[in-house]
Write a protein that holds these residues in place. Structure first.
Motif, PDB file in Angstrom:
ATOM      1  N   ILE A  55      15.045   3.853 -60.856  1.00 53.98           N
ATOM      2  CA  ILE A  55      14.295   4.750 -59.986  1.00 53.98           C
ATOM      3  C   ILE A  55      13.476   5.726 -60.817  1.00 53.98           C
ATOM      4  O   ILE A  55      13.994   6.382 -61.731  1.00 53.98           O
ATOM      5  CB  ILE A  55      15.244   5.515 -59.051  1.00 53.98           C
ATOM      6  CG1 ILE A  55      16.069   4.518 -58.219  1.00 53.98           C
ATOM      7  CG2 ILE A  55      14.469   6.454 -58.132  1.00 53.98           C
ATOM      8  CD1 ILE A  55      17.060   5.163 -57.289  1.00 53.98           C
ATOM      9  N   GLY A  56      12.175   5.820 -60.490  1.00 57.17           N
ATOM     10  CA  GLY A  56      11.280   6.722 -61.189  1.00 57.17           C
ATOM     11  C   GLY A  56      11.429   8.158 -60.724  1.00 57.17           C
ATOM     12  O   GLY A  56      12.082   8.454 -59.720  1.00 57.17           O
ATOM     13  N   GLY A  57      10.780   9.055 -61.454  1.00 51.71           N
ATOM     14  CA  GLY A  57      10.871  10.477 -61.134  1.00 51.71           C
ATOM     15  C   GLY A  57      10.280  10.842 -59.790  1.00 51.71           C
ATOM     16  O   GLY A  57      10.646  11.867 -59.203  1.00 51.71           O
ATOM     17  N   ASP A  58       9.359  10.018 -59.273  1.00 52.87           N
ATOM     18  CA  ASP A  58       8.761  10.285 -57.960  1.00 52.87           C
ATOM     19  C   ASP A  58       9.524   9.618 -56.826  1.00 52.87           C
ATOM     20  O   ASP A  58       9.092   9.655 -55.675  1.00 52.87           O
ATOM     21  CB  ASP A  58       7.303   9.831 -57.942  1.00 52.87           C
ATOM     22  CG  ASP A  58       7.144   8.323 -58.153  1.00 52.87           C
ATOM     23  OD1 ASP A  58       8.169   7.652 -58.425  1.00 52.87           O
ATOM     24  OD2 ASP A  58       6.007   7.823 -58.050  1.00 52.87           O
ATOM     25  N   GLY A  59      10.652   8.994 -57.147  1.00 54.34           N
ATOM     26  CA  GLY A  59      11.465   8.351 -56.125  1.00 54.34           C
ATOM     27  C   GLY A  59      11.164   6.888 -55.898  1.00 54.34           C
ATOM     28  O   GLY A  59      11.840   6.227 -55.104  1.00 54.34           O
ATOM     29  N   THR A  60      10.133   6.354 -56.587  1.00 49.35           N
ATOM     30  CA  THR A  60       9.835   4.930 -56.452  1.00 49.35           C
ATOM     31  C   THR A  60      10.970   4.102 -57.037  1.00 49.35           C
ATOM     32  O   THR A  60      11.454   4.374 -58.134  1.00 49.35           O
ATOM     33  CB  THR A  60       8.518   4.572 -57.160  1.00 49.35           C
ATOM     34  OG1 THR A  60       7.450   5.325 -56.574  1.00 49.35           O
ATOM     35  CG2 THR A  60       8.210   3.092 -57.028  1.00 49.35           C
ATOM     36  N   VAL A  61      11.405   3.095 -56.284  1.00 43.83           N
ATOM     37  CA  VAL A  61      12.466   2.201 -56.733  1.00 43.83           C
ATOM     38  C   VAL A  61      11.827   0.937 -57.294  1.00 43.83           C
ATOM     39  O   VAL A  61      10.959   0.337 -56.661  1.00 43.83           O
ATOM     40  CB  VAL A  61      13.408   1.847 -55.568  1.00 43.83           C
ATOM     41  CG1 VAL A  61      14.439   0.803 -56.002  1.00 43.83           C
ATOM     42  CG2 VAL A  61      14.109   3.102 -55.047  1.00 43.83           C
ATOM     43  N   TYR A  62      12.270   0.531 -58.477  1.00 41.94           N
ATOM     44  CA  TYR A  62      11.787  -0.697 -59.110  1.00 41.94           C
ATOM     45  C   TYR A  62      12.947  -1.679 -59.187  1.00 41.94           C
ATOM     46  O   TYR A  62      14.070  -1.305 -59.552  1.00 41.94           O
ATOM     47  CB  TYR A  62      11.250  -0.411 -60.511  1.00 41.94           C
ATOM     48  CG  TYR A  62      10.108   0.588 -60.502  1.00 41.94           C
ATOM     49  CD1 TYR A  62       8.803   0.172 -60.271  1.00 41.94           C
ATOM     50  CD2 TYR A  62      10.352   1.945 -60.699  1.00 41.94           C
ATOM     51  CE1 TYR A  62       7.753   1.094 -60.235  1.00 41.94           C
ATOM     52  CE2 TYR A  62       9.315   2.871 -60.665  1.00 41.94           C
ATOM     53  CZ  TYR A  62       8.017   2.435 -60.432  1.00 41.94           C
ATOM     54  OH  TYR A  62       6.991   3.338 -60.392  1.00 41.94           O
ATOM     55  N   ALA A  63      12.681  -2.932 -58.822  1.00 43.10           N
ATOM     56  CA  ALA A  63      13.735  -3.947 -58.819  1.00 43.10           C
ATOM     57  C   ALA A  63      13.170  -5.267 -59.309  1.00 43.10           C
ATOM     58  O   ALA A  63      11.977  -5.560 -59.134  1.00 43.10           O
ATOM     59  CB  ALA A  63      14.326  -4.114 -57.422  1.00 43.10           C
ATOM     60  N   THR A  64      14.033  -6.073 -59.925  1.00 41.36           N
ATOM     61  CA  THR A  64      13.626  -7.370 -60.463  1.00 41.36           C
ATOM     62  C   THR A  64      14.219  -8.501 -59.630  1.00 41.36           C
ATOM     63  O   THR A  64      15.332  -8.388 -59.103  1.00 41.36           O
ATOM     64  CB  THR A  64      14.099  -7.531 -61.924  1.00 41.36           C
ATOM     65  OG1 THR A  64      15.525  -7.377 -61.986  1.00 41.36           O
ATOM     66  CG2 THR A  64      13.459  -6.490 -62.825  1.00 41.36           C
ATOM     67  N   ASP A  65      13.463  -9.580 -59.536  1.00 42.02           N
ATOM     68  CA  ASP A  65      13.898 -10.789 -58.838  1.00 42.02           C
ATOM     69  C   ASP A  65      14.198 -11.845 -59.897  1.00 42.02           C
ATOM     70  O   ASP A  65      13.290 -12.394 -60.507  1.00 42.02           O
ATOM     71  CB  ASP A  65      12.789 -11.261 -57.896  1.00 42.02           C
ATOM     72  CG  ASP A  65      13.114 -12.588 -57.211  1.00 42.02           C
ATOM     73  OD1 ASP A  65      14.252 -13.064 -57.331  1.00 42.02           O
ATOM     74  OD2 ASP A  65      12.199 -13.149 -56.564  1.00 42.02           O
ATOM     75  N   GLU A  66      15.485 -12.154 -60.103  1.00 40.99           N
ATOM     76  CA  GLU A  66      15.828 -13.052 -61.193  1.00 40.99           C
ATOM     77  C   GLU A  66      15.540 -14.517 -60.882  1.00 40.99           C
ATOM     78  O   GLU A  66      15.587 -15.358 -61.782  1.00 40.99           O
ATOM     79  CB  GLU A  66      17.291 -12.884 -61.611  1.00 40.99           C
ATOM     80  CG  GLU A  66      18.314 -13.320 -60.598  1.00 40.99           C
ATOM     81  CD  GLU A  66      19.729 -13.213 -61.131  1.00 40.99           C
ATOM     82  OE1 GLU A  66      19.899 -13.097 -62.355  1.00 40.99           O
ATOM     83  OE2 GLU A  66      20.666 -13.222 -60.318  1.00 40.99           O
ATOM     84  N   VAL A  67      15.222 -14.833 -59.647  1.00 42.31           N
ATOM     85  CA  VAL A  67      14.846 -16.200 -59.290  1.00 42.31           C
ATOM     86  C   VAL A  67      13.320 -16.361 -59.285  1.00 42.31           C
ATOM     87  O   VAL A  67      12.769 -17.272 -59.897  1.00 42.31           O
ATOM     88  CB  VAL A  67      15.436 -16.599 -57.924  1.00 42.31           C
ATOM     89  CG1 VAL A  67      14.911 -17.960 -57.496  1.00 42.31           C
ATOM     90  CG2 VAL A  67      16.960 -16.639 -58.004  1.00 42.31           C
ATOM     91  N   GLY A  68      12.627 -15.454 -58.611  1.00 44.96           N
ATOM     92  CA  GLY A  68      11.173 -15.526 -58.565  1.00 44.96           C
ATOM     93  C   GLY A  68      10.494 -15.008 -59.814  1.00 44.96           C
ATOM     94  O   GLY A  68       9.337 -15.342 -60.075  1.00 44.96           O
ATOM     95  N   GLY A  69      11.203 -14.165 -60.590  1.00 40.02           N
ATOM     96  CA  GLY A  69      10.677 -13.680 -61.862  1.00 40.02           C
ATOM     97  C   GLY A  69       9.849 -12.426 -61.788  1.00 40.02           C
ATOM     98  O   GLY A  69       9.415 -11.909 -62.819  1.00 40.02           O
ATOM     99  N   ALA A  70       9.603 -11.879 -60.595  1.00 45.31           N
ATOM    100  CA  ALA A  70       8.702 -10.742 -60.453  1.00 45.31           C
ATOM    101  C   ALA A  70       9.453  -9.410 -60.474  1.00 45.31           C
ATOM    102  O   ALA A  70      10.670  -9.347 -60.277  1.00 45.31           O
ATOM    103  CB  ALA A  70       7.908 -10.860 -59.156  1.00 45.31           C
ATOM    104  N   VAL A  71       8.686  -8.344 -60.717  1.00 46.14           N
ATOM    105  CA  VAL A  71       9.179  -6.973 -60.596  1.00 46.14           C
ATOM    106  C   VAL A  71       8.488  -6.343 -59.395  1.00 46.14           C
ATOM    107  O   VAL A  71       7.269  -6.489 -59.221  1.00 46.14           O
ATOM    108  CB  VAL A  71       8.882  -6.158 -61.868  1.00 46.14           C
ATOM    109  CG1 VAL A  71       9.412  -4.733 -61.727  1.00 46.14           C
ATOM    110  CG2 VAL A  71       9.478  -6.834 -63.103  1.00 46.14           C
ATOM    111  N   TYR A  72       9.271  -5.640 -58.566  1.00 43.59           N
ATOM    112  CA  TYR A  72       8.748  -5.043 -57.334  1.00 43.59           C
ATOM    113  C   TYR A  72       8.917  -3.532 -57.365  1.00 43.59           C
ATOM    114  O   TYR A  72       9.865  -3.000 -57.973  1.00 43.59           O
ATOM    115  CB  TYR A  72       9.481  -5.603 -56.115  1.00 43.59           C
ATOM    116  CG  TYR A  72       9.173  -7.054 -55.842  1.00 43.59           C
ATOM    117  CD1 TYR A  72       8.123  -7.413 -54.984  1.00 43.59           C
ATOM    118  CD2 TYR A  72       9.912  -8.071 -56.435  1.00 43.59           C
ATOM    119  CE1 TYR A  72       7.829  -8.743 -54.734  1.00 43.59           C
ATOM    120  CE2 TYR A  72       9.626  -9.414 -56.196  1.00 43.59           C
ATOM    121  CZ  TYR A  72       8.582  -9.736 -55.345  1.00 43.59           C
ATOM    122  OH  TYR A  72       8.285 -11.062 -55.108  1.00 43.59           O
TER     123      TYR A  72
END
Length: 321
Positions: A55-72
């Motif tokens: 989680i970033g300082g502005d509250g944005t949540v970042y997550a990874t998809d281990e099957v699709g390979g992307a970061v959201y």
């Protein structure tokens, strides 16, 4: 601790709101009240298997998809009097130099908005976990993504089944777990290796998380080391032959209820291991994060295991002895 979650939780981080956020195997992100265990759905990515979370300082949540390979990214909406709807994840990273990412594992974000992302392998995918352990393809990546100018760079490209990543307490580096190499290494923000902070570990390291106690980190071990695999470490041909064994006789991951505590001292990193008591059917552990003297732990979804549990050690002083 919680009522059953709709999917196996993996990556954990605390938000500024004091809630514990977890990425689920069902593509959801949930926000958990650490006092009551009650949770609400925060975000979603259809058909994803979310693992790492930061989680970033502005509250944005970042997550990874281990099957699709992307970061959201899940940017929180302004508060309203209406019950909030789950936030749809926005894809912010899915390829590097024109090549799709395929087994993305974990993410850590700095206060200034720089993401560090690990991929376990660029030659294998999650379904080929067994083959990757045996073959040691050494194709794991450590990637830096600058959110301000959207520049992406591969900092390391030959890591051994890269797993968890965490910011160092001094804010100048990241600690990266390499499962197949049984170690945790420190890398500067420009990618230079600054040394190994833990090596020759007794199992395959999973996720690593920085504690709120200065100089402390918690690392999980997904499975104990396998004697046969270790004995064949210097014989890559024999290891490749093991790939062709029938599934019924292949070496398999074994549940391992062990945590590693890393503590920075004036003479280096102090490495201590602790066996954790839990339910008889408790699987291996994936992520452990400490806040206010409590340790929150997620189960590992190895071998198709799906457990909507979140474990709690209510007082970490109890394992300081």
């Amino acid at each position: 601790m919680t009522s059953k979650l709709a999917g196996t939780p993996d990556g954990l981080d605390f938000g500024k709101d004091g809630k514990l956020y977890a990425a689920l195997s069902t593509g959801k992100v949930v926000a958990i009240d650490p006092q009551t265990g009650l949770f609400t759905q925060f975000g979603t990515v259809p058909r994803a298997r979310l693992t790492g979370l930061s989680i970033g300082g502005d509250g944005t949540v970042y997550a990874t998809d281990e099957v699709g390979g992307a970061v959201y990214a899940f940017a929180p909406s302004a508060p309203t009097n209406i019950a909030p709807k789950p936030i749809s994840g926005q894809k912010i990273l899915s390829s590097l130099n024109g090549k799709p990412l395929q087994w993305t594992n974990d993410v850590a974000v700095t206060p200034d908005g720089t993401l560090f992302v690990t991929t376990s392998s660029q030659r294998r995918n999650l379904d080929e976990f067994y083959q990757e352990v045996l073959e040691h393809s050494g194709s794991g990546l450590l990637i830096r993504l600058n959110l301000e100018d959207q520049t992406t760079k591969s900092l390391q490209s030959a890591l051994e089944m890269t797993n968890g990543v965490a910011l160092s307490h001094d804010g100048n580096a990241v600690l990266v777990a390499e499962s197949s190499a049984y170690r945790v290494s420190r890398f500067g923000f420009n990618g230079g290796k600054e040394g190994e902070v833990a090596s020759n570990l007794p199992g395959f390291p999973g996720n690593i998380r920085r504690s709120d106690k200065s100089g402390r980190y918690w690392l999980t071990l997904l499975s104990p080391r396998n004697g046969l695999v270790d004995r064949l470490a210097g014989n890559p041909m024999a290891r490749r032959l093991l790939v062709w064994l029938p599934e019924s006789v292949r070496p398999k991951p074994t549940p391992f209820h062990c945590l590693i505590r890393l503590t920075e001292t004036s003479t280096g990193m102090l490495v201590q291991s602790f066996r954790i008591q839990g339910p008889k059917d408790m699987p291996s552990l994936s992520t452990a994060i400490e806040r206010d003297g409590r340790l929150y732990i997620t189960p590992a979804g190895l071998g198709g295991v799906e457990r909507g549990d979140l474990y709690l050690i209510d007082d970490t002083k109890g394992i300081d002895q």
